[in-house]
Design a protein around this motif. Structure first.
Motif, short mmCIF file in Angstrom:
data_model
loop_
_atom_site.label_atom_id
_atom_site.label_comp_id
_atom_site.label_asym_id
_atom_site.label_seq_id
_atom_site.Cartn_x
_atom_site.Cartn_y
_atom_site.Cartn_z
N PHE A 142 0.77 -0.90 -0.23
CA PHE A 142 0.27 0.42 0.00
C PHE A 142 0.81 1.02 0.30
N LEU A 198 1.81 2.08 -4.05
CA LEU A 198 0.57 2.23 -4.48
C LEU A 198 0.44 4.10 -4.27
N THR A 253 1.35 7.89 -6.18
CA THR A 253 0.64 8.69 -6.36
C THR A 253 0.00 10.14 -5.45
N HIS A 302 2.45 12.62 -7.41
CA HIS A 302 2.00 13.09 -8.30
C HIS A 302 0.25 13.92 -8.47
N ALA A 303 -0.16 13.34 -7.50
CA ALA A 303 -0.68 14.26 -7.23
C ALA A 303 -0.67 16.06 -6.78
#
Lengths: 154, 116
Positions: free
Chosen positions: B73, B76, B80, B83-84
């Motif tokens: 996790f 994952l 992200t 990136h955000a």
């Protein structure tokens, strides 16, 4: 007001992570008796799943799962479970939150009744904390929708 | 037993190396995006190697299975989030660093007599 994100990566990963966050929150709540965790932490993690849904998929889709009204009702129900179990122990002849007395109703030994009573209280706390956290989240991120309330305060 | 310890030490040394390079990048690179690039990649893989080292050290058990879940996790969620954050920064008007702009900025500070 948070709009739905137009970023496919964020949305896909959020959709993937939210169910696992909810399962982990339930794990934290259930293991509150004898490992780190408990109702408060589990409730905060449950609320974090709604916050993640809100920032990735927008507030409208989050409201369909957890509206402000449902959050207020759930927080009241959580407090009712907590206080109800405590008062039930009072009615059955013990002190407030003296779970051993619950064995008379549940037909189990006092030790098991203590374990189950703590679990019930943890679930109540988790519901209340989750609902209040969601209410705070909604209140912060919908502040500009009702400016007249804030103007009257100034 | 020796083999397991050597494996754990190797994984941890790899994790230390990656944490070191990520922190070096955070301190030395010129702007927001390059720093995010260093820490986003470096910290993710370093944390993964540390978790793998812990799982190997603990052997085959429920605890190491939980550690593997944490690693999955983390792998994952962290890219992200990076990136955000970088996307949000770009939309808020943070301009990427380029050599031409850096030279221009340097000349400005020299003309004004200010420090870099």
């Amino acid at each position: 007001m948070i709009q739905e994100s137009d970023d496919v990566i964020v949305k896909a990963v959020a959709r993937l992570l939210v169910p696992f966050i909810v399962v982990y929150a339930l794990y934290v709540v259930m293991h509150g008796h004898y490992s780190p965790g408990g109702g408060f932490q589990g409730g905060v993690i449950l609320a974090a799943s709604f916050v993640l849904l809100g920032v990735s998929h927008g507030l409208e889709k989050t409201r369909r799962r957890m509206s402000e009204k449902a959050a207020m009702v759930l927080s009241s129900i959580g407090v009712l479970i907590y206080g109800g179990i405590g008062a039930l122990c009072l009615i059955l002849g013990g002190n407030y939150l003296d779970y051993a007395k619950l064995g008379k109703i549940l037909r189990v030994t006092p030790a098991e009744a203590r374990s189950l009573g703590i679990l019930g209280v943890e679930i109540g706390v988790a519901l209340a904390v989750m609902a209040v956290m969601c209410t705070v989240f909604f209140a912060i991120f919908t502040a500009e929708e009702s400016p007249e309330d804030y103007r009257s305060l100034e | 037993m020796i083999v397991k310890d050597v494996l754990v030490i190797l994984f941890m040394l790899g994790g230390f190396f990656l944490f070191f390079t990520a922190t070096l990048g955070l301190l030395r690179l010129p702007d927001f995006f390059t720093r995010l690039h260093a820490t986003g990649k470096g910290d993710t893989l370093a944390a993964l190697w540390f978790l793998v080292a812990l799982a190997v050290h603990h052997g085959f058990s429920l605890t190491s299975a939980k550690i593997v879940f944490i690693a999955v996790f983390l792998f994952l969620a962290q890219p992200t989030a990076t990136h955000a954050i970088s996307r949000a920064a770009f939309r808020c008007g943070v301009r990427p660093w380029t050599l031409e702009r850096a030279v221009l900025l340097d000349e400005d500070t020299v003309e004004q007599g200010g420090e870099k």
